[in-house]
Design a protein around this motif. Structure first.
Motif, PDB file in Angstrom:
ATOM      1  N   ARG A 128      -8.011  -1.318  -6.473  1.00  0.00           N
ATOM      2  CA  ARG A 128      -8.102  -0.579  -7.731  1.00  0.00           C
ATOM      3  C   ARG A 128      -8.319   0.903  -7.440  1.00  0.00           C
ATOM      4  O   ARG A 128      -9.209   1.261  -6.651  1.00  0.00           O
ATOM      5  N   PHE A 139      -1.456   1.084 -12.699  1.00  0.00           N
ATOM      6  CA  PHE A 139      -1.336   0.029 -11.705  1.00  0.00           C
ATOM      7  C   PHE A 139      -1.671  -1.348 -12.275  1.00  0.00           C
ATOM      8  O   PHE A 139      -1.507  -2.353 -11.594  1.00  0.00           O
ATOM      9  N   SER A 141      -1.025  -4.586 -14.156  1.00  0.00           N
ATOM     10  CA  SER A 141       0.159  -5.349 -14.546  1.00  0.00           C
ATOM     11  C   SER A 141      -0.033  -5.928 -15.938  1.00  0.00           C
ATOM     12  O   SER A 141      -1.091  -6.491 -16.255  1.00  0.00           O
ATOM     13  N   ASN A 147      -4.681  -5.195 -10.954  1.00  0.00           N
ATOM     14  CA  ASN A 147      -4.108  -4.038 -10.282  1.00  0.00           C
ATOM     15  C   ASN A 147      -3.103  -4.521  -9.248  1.00  0.00           C
ATOM     16  O   ASN A 147      -3.453  -5.260  -8.324  1.00  0.00           O
ATOM     17  N   MET A 149       1.206  -3.916  -7.491  1.00  0.00           N
ATOM     18  CA  MET A 149       2.447  -3.179  -7.340  1.00  0.00           C
ATOM     19  C   MET A 149       3.584  -4.197  -7.255  1.00  0.00           C
ATOM     20  O   MET A 149       3.381  -5.336  -6.845  1.00  0.00           O
ATOM     21  N   ARG A 169       4.728   0.800  -9.382  1.00  0.00           N
ATOM     22  CA  ARG A 169       3.453   0.420  -9.972  1.00  0.00           C
ATOM     23  C   ARG A 169       3.602  -0.856 -10.793  1.00  0.00           C
ATOM     24  O   ARG A 169       4.657  -1.169 -11.331  1.00  0.00           O
ATOM     25  N   ARG A 268      -2.094   2.072  -0.540  1.00  0.00           N
ATOM     26  CA  ARG A 268      -0.954   1.693  -1.378  1.00  0.00           C
ATOM     27  C   ARG A 268       0.340   2.340  -0.914  1.00  0.00           C
ATOM     28  O   ARG A 268       1.419   1.784  -1.126  1.00  0.00           O
TER      29      ARG A 268
END
Length: 304
Positions: A128, A139, A141, A147, A149, A169, A268
């Protein structure tokens, strides 16, 4: 430990070793020498490769790998940061030994071979972002409320991975990710590619002149009651589409066997390299496994 055969690892050593050595030599020429003349690495290239493979396969922490190989944690961190981009740049292997590195390569390959492509997106949990970071909510969903990707995955009808990457993202819609990755743009250069997707890509078929095929949309139950037989026909169409497209779900499941993709605990900005590296390694593993032929049905009364 890695899930790869000795043949695949030997090919990786032969393929990546000279590239890694060339980069190390170029790096020494760009800065003053920090090591004594004739000094050797505490972690040789083969150990660096094995440490990276174990990290990708089991998401093993750098501290544990450092204890295994008898080096400092910083040495393992540098080794993974050096080897992972080299694995990511290899691309996905196909039958002829050629590697597909971009979506343009995948579209050209499908157009040349007249094979059907299967496309889907998968979510990977990430850390996060900090409270004070701008765009922190982007980020999250909308599907899993976590959080994450997204990574785009394309496979053939047999479930062999052709491309994985184009990470974005978690709040990005599937169709938006495909458009940003250039799928629609590259499909404009051909008319013979067939790409099966799920309902998240509805609307992309009209943009690509029917090359992207989505399942038959659902309609209201009251409207279907007025048209006898239409409901059964649509159900058969949706089930047939799902049976053809399920191979890409199996491909994603095989990729998630690599623990670094079940939940990404690193930075990330390194996730895309991790996804592409795992896809390339999985394609090597798939092409070294024997192809299982379907078993023919036996006549009635036959015993084995």
């Amino acid at each position: 430990m890695t899930g790869l055969s000795a043949r695949v690892i030997a090919d990786l050593v032969v393929e990546i070793g000279p590239v890694w050595q060339a980069r190390q030599d170029a790096r020494r020429q760009q800065r003053p020498r920090r090591r004594a003349a004739g000094a050797k690495y505490k972690l040789v290239f083969v150990d660096r490769l094995l440490a990276t493979l174990v990290h990708l396969r089991h998401a093993t922490t750098h501290d544990v790998l450092a204890a295994w190989f008898g080096v400092d944690r910083s040495t393992i961190t540098r080794a993974i940061n050096e080897i992972r981009p080299l694995l990511a740049d290899r691309g996905c292997r196909i039958e002829s030994g050629v590697r597909l590195r971009t979506i343009a390569d995948v579209v050209a390959y499908l157009d040349h071979t007249r094979l059907t492509g299967l496309m889907d997106a998968t979510e990977i949990r990430v850390r996060r972002p900090t409270v004070k970071r701008a765009g922190r909510h982007q980020f999250i969903s909308g599907k899993s409320r976590q959080n994450a990707m997204k990574a785009l995955v394309i496979s053939d009808a047999r479930g062999r991975v052709l491309f994985s990457g184009a990470s974005c993202r978690g709040s990005t819609a599937d169709i938006t990710q495909a458009r940003q990755a250039g799928v629609a743009d590259w499909l404009d250069h051909t008319l013979g590619v067939e790409m099966l997707t799920d309902a998240g890509y509805q609307g992309l078929g009209a943009q690509t002149l029917g090359q992207v095929i989505t399942p038959t949309p659902k309609h209201q139950k009251k409207r279907l009651e007025r048209m006898p037989g239409i409901a059964e026909l649509r159900d058969r169409q949706r089930k047939s589409h799902a049976r053809r497209r399920v191979r890409v779900e199996h491909t994603i499941a095989h990729m998630k066997n690599w623990r670094s993709l079940t939940r990404h605990l690193g930075r990330r900005d390194t996730l895309d390299d991790t996804v592409r590296a795992v896809a390339g390694l999985l394609s090597d593993h798939q092409h070294t496994q024997p192809i299982q032929q379907p078993v023919a049905a036996l006549p009635a009364g036959t015993t084995m």
